[in-house]
Design an enzyme around this catalytic site. Structure first.
Site, PDB file in Angstrom:
ATOM      1  N   ASN A 158       0.802  -1.242   0.000  1.00 47.72           N
ATOM      2  CA  ASN A 158       0.000   0.000   0.000  1.00 47.72           C
ATOM      3  C   ASN A 158       0.829   1.284   0.000  1.00 47.72           C
ATOM      4  O   ASN A 158       0.406   2.288  -0.565  1.00 47.72           O
ATOM      5  CB  ASN A 158      -1.052  -0.017   1.120  1.00 47.72           C
ATOM      6  N   PRO A 182      10.106  -7.018  -0.892  1.00 47.11           N
ATOM      7  CA  PRO A 182       8.956  -6.125  -1.078  1.00 47.11           C
ATOM      8  C   PRO A 182       7.708  -6.924  -1.452  1.00 47.11           C
ATOM      9  O   PRO A 182       7.804  -8.084  -1.851  1.00 47.11           O
ATOM     10  CB  PRO A 182       9.394  -5.236  -2.248  1.00 47.11           C
ATOM     11  N   ALA A 183       6.545  -6.296  -1.335  1.00 51.60           N
ATOM     12  CA  ALA A 183       5.300  -6.967  -1.724  1.00 51.60           C
ATOM     13  C   ALA A 183       5.366  -7.327  -3.209  1.00 51.60           C
ATOM     14  O   ALA A 183       5.823  -6.539  -4.029  1.00 51.60           O
ATOM     15  CB  ALA A 183       4.123  -6.036  -1.461  1.00 51.60           C
ATOM     16  N   GLU A 257       4.405  -4.182  12.485  1.00 57.36           N
ATOM     17  CA  GLU A 257       3.455  -3.102  12.162  1.00 57.36           C
ATOM     18  C   GLU A 257       2.303  -3.769  11.432  1.00 57.36           C
ATOM     19  O   GLU A 257       2.401  -4.045  10.239  1.00 57.36           O
ATOM     20  CB  GLU A 257       4.127  -2.060  11.258  1.00 57.36           C
ATOM     21  N   ARG A 285      -7.215   8.858   2.350  1.00 55.31           N
ATOM     22  CA  ARG A 285      -5.789   8.747   2.038  1.00 55.31           C
ATOM     23  C   ARG A 285      -5.548   7.353   1.485  1.00 55.31           C
ATOM     24  O   ARG A 285      -5.992   6.361   2.043  1.00 55.31           O
ATOM     25  CB  ARG A 285      -4.987   8.966   3.333  1.00 55.31           C
ATOM     26  N   SER A 448       0.579  10.296  10.846  1.00 54.60           N
ATOM     27  CA  SER A 448       1.908   9.861  10.410  1.00 54.60           C
ATOM     28  C   SER A 448       2.874  11.031  10.323  1.00 54.60           C
ATOM     29  O   SER A 448       2.562  12.044   9.693  1.00 54.60           O
ATOM     30  CB  SER A 448       1.813   9.208   9.027  1.00 54.60           C
ATOM     31  N   GLU A 465       8.210   2.843  14.552  1.00 47.70           N
ATOM     32  CA  GLU A 465       8.993   3.299  13.411  1.00 47.70           C
ATOM     33  C   GLU A 465       8.947   4.817  13.373  1.00 47.70           C
ATOM     34  O   GLU A 465       7.881   5.414  13.499  1.00 47.70           O
ATOM     35  CB  GLU A 465       8.437   2.701  12.115  1.00 47.70           C
TER      36      GLU A 465
HETATM   37  P1  NAD Z   1       0.150  -9.199   3.761  1.00 46.77           P
HETATM   38  O1  NAD Z   1       0.387  -9.577   5.174  1.00 46.77           O
HETATM   39  O2  NAD Z   1      -0.657 -10.065   2.912  1.00 46.77           O
HETATM   40  O3  NAD Z   1       1.542  -9.037   3.014  1.00 46.77           O
HETATM   41  C1  NAD Z   1       2.573  -8.213   3.508  1.00 46.77           C
HETATM   42  C2  NAD Z   1       3.874  -8.787   3.053  1.00 46.77           C
HETATM   43  O4  NAD Z   1       4.061 -10.045   3.648  1.00 46.77           O
HETATM   44  C3  NAD Z   1       4.009  -8.993   1.555  1.00 46.77           C
HETATM   45  O5  NAD Z   1       5.327  -8.641   1.173  1.00 46.77           O
HETATM   46  C4  NAD Z   1       3.791 -10.495   1.406  1.00 46.77           C
HETATM   47  O6  NAD Z   1       4.463 -11.042   0.291  1.00 46.77           O
HETATM   48  C5  NAD Z   1       4.432 -11.000   2.673  1.00 46.77           C
HETATM   49  N1  NAD Z   1       4.006 -12.305   3.171  1.00 46.77           N
HETATM   50  C6  NAD Z   1       2.829 -12.940   3.018  1.00 46.77           C
HETATM   51  N2  NAD Z   1       2.856 -14.124   3.669  1.00 46.77           N
HETATM   52  C7  NAD Z   1       4.078 -14.225   4.253  1.00 46.77           C
HETATM   53  C8  NAD Z   1       4.723 -15.200   5.069  1.00 46.77           C
HETATM   54  N3  NAD Z   1       4.126 -16.343   5.462  1.00 46.77           N
HETATM   55  N4  NAD Z   1       5.987 -14.954   5.481  1.00 46.77           N
HETATM   56  C9  NAD Z   1       6.609 -13.817   5.142  1.00 46.77           C
HETATM   57  N5  NAD Z   1       6.053 -12.868   4.376  1.00 46.77           N
HETATM   58  C10 NAD Z   1       4.801 -13.066   3.940  1.00 46.77           C
HETATM   59  O7  NAD Z   1      -0.411  -7.706   3.829  1.00 46.77           O
HETATM   60  P2  NAD Z   1      -0.776  -6.756   2.594  1.00 46.77           P
HETATM   61  O8  NAD Z   1      -2.089  -7.177   2.062  1.00 46.77           O
HETATM   62  O9  NAD Z   1       0.377  -6.614   1.673  1.00 46.77           O
HETATM   63  O10 NAD Z   1      -0.894  -5.366   3.349  1.00 46.77           O
HETATM   64  C11 NAD Z   1      -2.040  -4.955   3.952  1.00 46.77           C
HETATM   65  C12 NAD Z   1      -1.921  -5.136   5.450  1.00 46.77           C
HETATM   66  O11 NAD Z   1      -0.791  -4.436   5.932  1.00 46.77           O
HETATM   67  C13 NAD Z   1      -3.097  -4.556   6.185  1.00 46.77           C
HETATM   68  O12 NAD Z   1      -3.501  -5.398   7.210  1.00 46.77           O
HETATM   69  C14 NAD Z   1      -2.542  -3.253   6.753  1.00 46.77           C
HETATM   70  O13 NAD Z   1      -3.198  -2.781   7.864  1.00 46.77           O
HETATM   71  C15 NAD Z   1      -1.147  -3.634   7.048  1.00 46.77           C
HETATM   72  N6  NAD Z   1      -0.297  -2.453   7.138  1.00 46.77           N
HETATM   73  C16 NAD Z   1       0.157  -2.089   8.362  1.00 46.77           C
HETATM   74  C17 NAD Z   1       0.929  -0.956   8.493  1.00 46.77           C
HETATM   75  C18 NAD Z   1       1.450  -0.545   9.827  1.00 46.77           C
HETATM   76  O14 NAD Z   1       2.383   0.230   9.881  1.00 46.77           O
HETATM   77  N7  NAD Z   1       0.901  -1.020  10.931  1.00 46.77           N
HETATM   78  C19 NAD Z   1       1.256  -0.195   7.366  1.00 46.77           C
HETATM   79  C20 NAD Z   1       0.763  -0.594   6.123  1.00 46.77           C
HETATM   80  C21 NAD Z   1      -0.007  -1.752   6.023  1.00 46.77           C
END
Ligand code: NAD
Length: 485
Positions: A158, A182-183, A257, A285, A448, A465
């Site tokens: 995101n 990275p994602a 996070e 946002r 933020s 962070e």
């Molecule tokens: P996600 O957990 O699906 O993926 C995040 C990352 O983790 C990606 O890079 C993905 O490839 C990786 N991943 C997935 N499974 C994994 C595993 N078993 N081991 C290691 N890595 C793995 O989340 P998303 O859909 O990319 O992001 C959205 C989520 O992130 C929401 O819940 C949002 O609230 C959260 N988020 C939190 C913050 C914060 O600072 N608290 C900031 C931004 C997003």
């Protein structure tokens, strides 16, 4: 130059030990444009073996990097900050293309994300310990800080830049080396960032970037290796829990996070225009795809209808479309699944008795769009109030007393950000003290800030962070006892 040019053809690979290369098995994967689902480009798909190569590189670089002068580490970050600022428009376009956000939002993220490099370039030279006499006399007690060692960073889609710089900035400042995964939906910005940091003089092996579709296998293999000392993860709570469990075997330090379910409280004495303005920021946002996004609007019954009316006017006037098009306010969601899940939450809320004041539908394709939506009279226990929406939907429920508002706001497993609108100072203090959240925004929809400690409690994770706290996540304390009398 334009956005995609920031990532030249050779840079669509893995960045390991200071060199770009293909995945060992030659695999790659497609990065899609969420505005129409077309393929933007392809990038190398790291295997577990590639990931272990990246850890080898990080481990090999660690000792010398830890010995590098703090000023040198800080100046590398400062140079990267200047380079990103010069190329801000290109970074914004690249992020907009792979993630969907509007150019204006993407520029905002470049400024915000880059600020972590400036902030931590300044923090690099302020790492220090202390010297004291033991209370009983005799010994002198010294403390010193040392980098924790090689880190693994896993980031979400995101905020493709900021979620990286919040970890990479303090790690560089502290003297840690790192492997970044990275994602898979948005790997390009991180690859561009690796190019900039190299240009800024970061030595080979300090930063390694491995886009991959095998996130779970990679994290497992790297965390099973005791050379890895730290994991910092931003993403969903279920994945965070897996990583915390995985960290147990080698007792790696962890920063998490995770997800949020932010309440946005509007009291009867609030400045309603300001509350609507703040609601637009806290909700819209990043199209609502933010962990800090206002997820539940809790509004005093006396002002709820008026608040809903004014918010719907603003939400209904937004233009939905491709993020790079002039005049567009709301870009596409990240993928088809996201549209389906947002719509399901809206449908369920309506089934539970909510009224759609504006929106409630997805426009015709192509692309993964959802119309800005306001729902009134949402049942407190509707799924939309208990789940992260991650889309442009504002569900409003009402409350009658401050106690009820606090109880409802805290009735969630999450505890990342919260927002309150009131003109009563004593109430503000009561709320700040009673809300179980890592962050409270008072009469603002934006919390933020790179100089502030960002992070959550409960299922939103732990660790901070940014701020003075941000670098502590990457430092261990060594205590030295010296008898001196
Ligand atoms: P996600 O957990 O699906 O993926 C995040 C990352 O983790 C990606 O890079 C993905 O490839 C990786 N991943 C997935 N499974 C994994 C595993 N078993 N081991 C290691 N890595 C793995 O989340 P998303 O859909 O990319 O992001 C959205 C989520 O992130 C929401 O819940 C949002 O609230 C959260 N988020 C939190 C913050 C914060 O600072 N608290 C900031 C931004 C997003």
């Amino acid at each position: 130059m334009s956005g995609l040019d920031l990532v030249g053809p050779e840079q669509r690979g893995l960045f390991i030990g200071g060199a770009w290369r293909d995945a060992q098995g030659g695999e790659d994967f497609a990065v899609l444009d969420p505005a129409d689902g077309s393929v933007l480009t392809r990038v190398a798909d790291a295997s577990v073996e590639d990931a272990l190569d990246a850890l080898d590189a990080a481990a090999a670089a660690q000792a010398e990097w830890a010995r590098t002068a703090p000023r040198t580490r800080g100046e590398i970050l400062r140079s990267a900050f200047e380079l990103i600022a010069e190329r801000a428009d290109d970074f914004a376009e690249l992020m907009s293309l792979e993630m969907g956000k509007t150019i204006a939002e993407a520029k905002g993220e470049v400024t915000y994300g880059n600020e972590f490099f400036r902030w931590f370039s300044e923090e690099a030279v302020r790492i220090h310990g202390r010297w004291m006499q033991a209370p009983a006399g005799g010994s002198r007690l010294l403390t010193m800080k040392k980098p924790v060692g090689p880190c693994l960073f896993v980031t979400p889609w995101n905020f493709p830049l900021a979620m990286g710089t919040r970890k990479i900035g303090p790690a560089i400042a502290a003297g840690c080396t790192m492997v970044v995964k990275p994602a898979e939906l948005t790997p390009l910005t991180m690859l561009a960032l690796a190019g900039v940091l190299t240009e800024a003089g970061l030595p080979a092996g300090v930063l390694n970037v491995i886009p991959s579709t095998r996130a779970a296998d990679i994290s497992k293999a790297l965390m099973a290796d005791d050379r890895l000392r730290k994991v910092s993860f931003t993403g969903s709570t279920p994945v965070g829990k897996v990583l915390v469990r995985q960290s147990a075997d080698n007792l790696q330090r962890v920063s998490m996070e995770l997800g949020g379910n932010a309440p946005f409280l509007v009291f009867e004495d609030a400045d309603l225009d300001a509350a609507v303005e703040g609601a637009m920021v806290a909700k819209m946002r990043n199209m609502g795809e933010a962990c800090t996004a206002a997820n539940r609007f809790l509004v005093h019954a006396d002002v709820a209808e008026e608040f809903a009316k004014r918010l719907s006017e603003r939400m209904g006037a937004l233009t939905v479309g491709r993020g790079q098009t002039e005049g567009v306010d709301v870009g596409p969601l990240i993928e088809e699944k996201a549209v389906e899940s947002v719509h399901q939450l809206v449908t369920d809320a309506v089934h539970d008795g909510a009224t759609v004041v504006t929106g409630g539908t997805a426009p015709d394709g192509p692309g993964f769009f959802y119309n800005p939506t306001v729902l009134l009279g949402v049942h407190p226990e509707s799924e939309i109030n208990t789940h992260e929406i991650f889309g442009p939907v504002a569900p409003i429920t009402t409350f009658a007393t401050e106690e009820e508002a606090i109880e409802r706001a805290n009735a969630t497993e999450y505890g990342l950000s919260s927002y309150v609108y009131t003109r009563d100072l004593a109430r503000t203090i009561r709320l700040a003290e009673s809300l179980d959240y890592g962050m409270v925004g008072v009469n603002t929809g934006l919390v933020s800030n790179p100089a502030a400690p960002f992070g959550g409690v409960k299922s939103s994770g732990f660790g901070r962070e940014g701020g003075f706290e941000g670098i502590e996540e990457y430092l261990d304390t060594t205590y030295v006892a010296i008898p001196a009398d």
